[in-house]
Design a protein around this motif. Structure first.
Motif, PDB file in Angstrom:
ATOM      1  N   TYR A   1       0.808  -1.230   0.000  1.00 52.36           N
ATOM      2  CA  TYR A   1       0.000   0.000   0.000  1.00 52.36           C
ATOM      3  C   TYR A   1       0.838   1.276   0.000  1.00 52.36           C
ATOM      4  O   TYR A   1       0.481   2.265   0.629  1.00 52.36           O
ATOM      5  N   ASN A   2       1.930   1.249  -0.724  1.00 50.34           N
ATOM      6  CA  ASN A   2       2.736   2.449  -0.917  1.00 50.34           C
ATOM      7  C   ASN A   2       2.457   3.040  -2.284  1.00 50.34           C
ATOM      8  O   ASN A   2       2.131   2.320  -3.237  1.00 50.34           O
ATOM      9  N   LEU A   3       2.604   4.362  -2.361  1.00 50.29           N
ATOM     10  CA  LEU A   3       2.500   5.078  -3.626  1.00 50.29           C
ATOM     11  C   LEU A   3       3.857   5.694  -3.947  1.00 50.29           C
ATOM     12  O   LEU A   3       4.444   6.358  -3.091  1.00 50.29           O
ATOM     13  N   LEU A   4       4.342   5.460  -5.147  1.00 46.03           N
ATOM     14  CA  LEU A   4       5.534   6.134  -5.625  1.00 46.03           C
ATOM     15  C   LEU A   4       5.049   7.354  -6.396  1.00 46.03           C
ATOM     16  O   LEU A   4       4.366   7.222  -7.416  1.00 46.03           O
TER      17      LEU A   4
ATOM     18  N   ASN B   1       8.180  19.056  -9.553  1.00 48.54           N
ATOM     19  CA  ASN B   1       9.598  19.411  -9.588  1.00 48.54           C
ATOM     20  C   ASN B   1      10.483  18.204  -9.905  1.00 48.54           C
ATOM     21  O   ASN B   1      11.698  18.260  -9.756  1.00 48.54           O
ATOM     22  N   ASP B   2       9.858  17.088 -10.308  1.00 46.76           N
ATOM     23  CA  ASP B   2      10.501  15.816 -10.649  1.00 46.76           C
ATOM     24  C   ASP B   2      11.058  15.060  -9.447  1.00 46.76           C
ATOM     25  O   ASP B   2      11.732  14.056  -9.605  1.00 46.76           O
ATOM     26  N   GLU B   3      10.754  15.516  -8.245  1.00 44.40           N
ATOM     27  CA  GLU B   3      11.161  14.798  -7.044  1.00 44.40           C
ATOM     28  C   GLU B   3      10.269  13.569  -6.872  1.00 44.40           C
ATOM     29  O   GLU B   3       9.054  13.642  -7.021  1.00 44.40           O
ATOM     30  N   LYS B   4      10.902  12.445  -6.559  1.00 51.44           N
ATOM     31  CA  LYS B   4      10.163  11.204  -6.311  1.00 51.44           C
ATOM     32  C   LYS B   4      10.127  10.960  -4.809  1.00 51.44           C
ATOM     33  O   LYS B   4      11.134  11.096  -4.120  1.00 51.44           O
ATOM     34  N   ARG B   5       8.919  10.599  -4.337  1.00 48.00           N
ATOM     35  CA  ARG B   5       8.719  10.362  -2.914  1.00 48.00           C
ATOM     36  C   ARG B   5       7.790   9.171  -2.732  1.00 48.00           C
ATOM     37  O   ARG B   5       7.003   8.858  -3.611  1.00 48.00           O
ATOM     38  N   ILE B   6       7.884   8.520  -1.568  1.00 50.46           N
ATOM     39  CA  ILE B   6       7.038   7.375  -1.225  1.00 50.46           C
ATOM     40  C   ILE B   6       6.017   7.827  -0.173  1.00 50.46           C
ATOM     41  O   ILE B   6       6.387   8.458   0.818  1.00 50.46           O
ATOM     42  N   PHE B   7       4.759   7.469  -0.423  1.00 50.65           N
ATOM     43  CA  PHE B   7       3.697   7.765   0.534  1.00 50.65           C
ATOM     44  C   PHE B   7       3.076   6.452   0.976  1.00 50.65           C
ATOM     45  O   PHE B   7       2.632   5.659   0.149  1.00 50.65           O
ATOM     46  N   ASP B   8       3.032   6.222   2.276  1.00 46.57           N
ATOM     47  CA  ASP B   8       2.475   5.008   2.862  1.00 46.57           C
ATOM     48  C   ASP B   8       0.989   5.235   3.143  1.00 46.57           C
ATOM     49  O   ASP B   8       0.630   6.029   4.005  1.00 46.57           O
ATOM     50  N   MET B   9       0.128   4.520   2.429  1.00 50.69           N
ATOM     51  CA  MET B   9      -1.316   4.668   2.586  1.00 50.69           C
ATOM     52  C   MET B   9      -1.884   3.845   3.740  1.00 50.69           C
ATOM     53  O   MET B   9      -3.025   4.061   4.138  1.00 50.69           O
ATOM     54  N   LYS B  10      -1.121   2.912   4.296  1.00 53.21           N
ATOM     55  CA  LYS B  10      -1.669   2.010   5.323  1.00 53.21           C
ATOM     56  C   LYS B  10      -2.361   2.748   6.471  1.00 53.21           C
ATOM     57  O   LYS B  10      -3.450   2.334   6.870  1.00 53.21           O
TER      58      LYS B  10
ATOM     59  N   SER C   1       5.118  12.345   2.960  1.00 48.38           N
ATOM     60  CA  SER C   1       5.808  11.304   2.202  1.00 48.38           C
ATOM     61  C   SER C   1       7.304  11.351   2.518  1.00 48.38           C
ATOM     62  O   SER C   1       7.807  12.307   3.104  1.00 48.38           O
ATOM     63  N   SER C   2       7.985  10.306   2.106  1.00 49.33           N
ATOM     64  CA  SER C   2       9.422  10.194   2.356  1.00 49.33           C
ATOM     65  C   SER C   2      10.198  10.354   1.055  1.00 49.33           C
ATOM     66  O   SER C   2       9.839   9.744   0.043  1.00 49.33           O
ATOM     67  N   ALA C   3      11.251  11.137   1.128  1.00 46.77           N
ATOM     68  CA  ALA C   3      12.111  11.314  -0.039  1.00 46.77           C
ATOM     69  C   ALA C   3      12.803   9.996  -0.344  1.00 46.77           C
ATOM     70  O   ALA C   3      13.138   9.223   0.565  1.00 46.77           O
ATOM     71  N   ILE C   4      13.010   9.739  -1.610  1.00 44.10           N
ATOM     72  CA  ILE C   4      13.754   8.548  -2.024  1.00 44.10           C
ATOM     73  C   ILE C   4      15.222   8.921  -2.053  1.00 44.10           C
ATOM     74  O   ILE C   4      15.624   9.877  -2.730  1.00 44.10           O
TER      75      ILE C   4
END
Length: 81
Positions: free
Chosen positions: A14-17, A22-31, A76-79
């Motif tokens: 249940y994570n979203l990439l 701004n082209d930054e990729k981050r992970i968001f935990d939906m749990k 969200s968390s930065a990759i």
């Protein structure tokens, strides 16, 4: 001003990439949100969760659930490269 979403990819657990404007990729935990309200509870069905898409710079699902980038970015968390 907030950064809108350009792309979303569902991942396991249940994570979203997310890719922001701004082209930054981050992970968001939906749990933590899957028990908040009836529309988010429907996302426990993994097939429904996988319907995530970008809609007007935010994330929306086929069941009409949505979540705003103003929430997504700071929680969200930065990759790390």
């Amino acid at each position: 001003m907030y950064l809108g979403i350009k792309e979303v990819l569902t991942q396991e657990n249940y994570n979203l990439l997310l890719t922001f404007e701004n082209d930054e990729k981050r992970i968001f935990d939906m749990k933590p949100y899957l028990d908040v309200g009836p529309v988010f509870k429907e996302l426990k069905n993994i097939e429904m969760f996988k319907t995530a898409r970008v809609c007007f710079k935010t994330i929306a699902w086929a069941n009409e659930a949505d979540i705003d980038p103003e929430v997504l970015y700071p929680l969200s968390s930065a990759i790390k490269n």
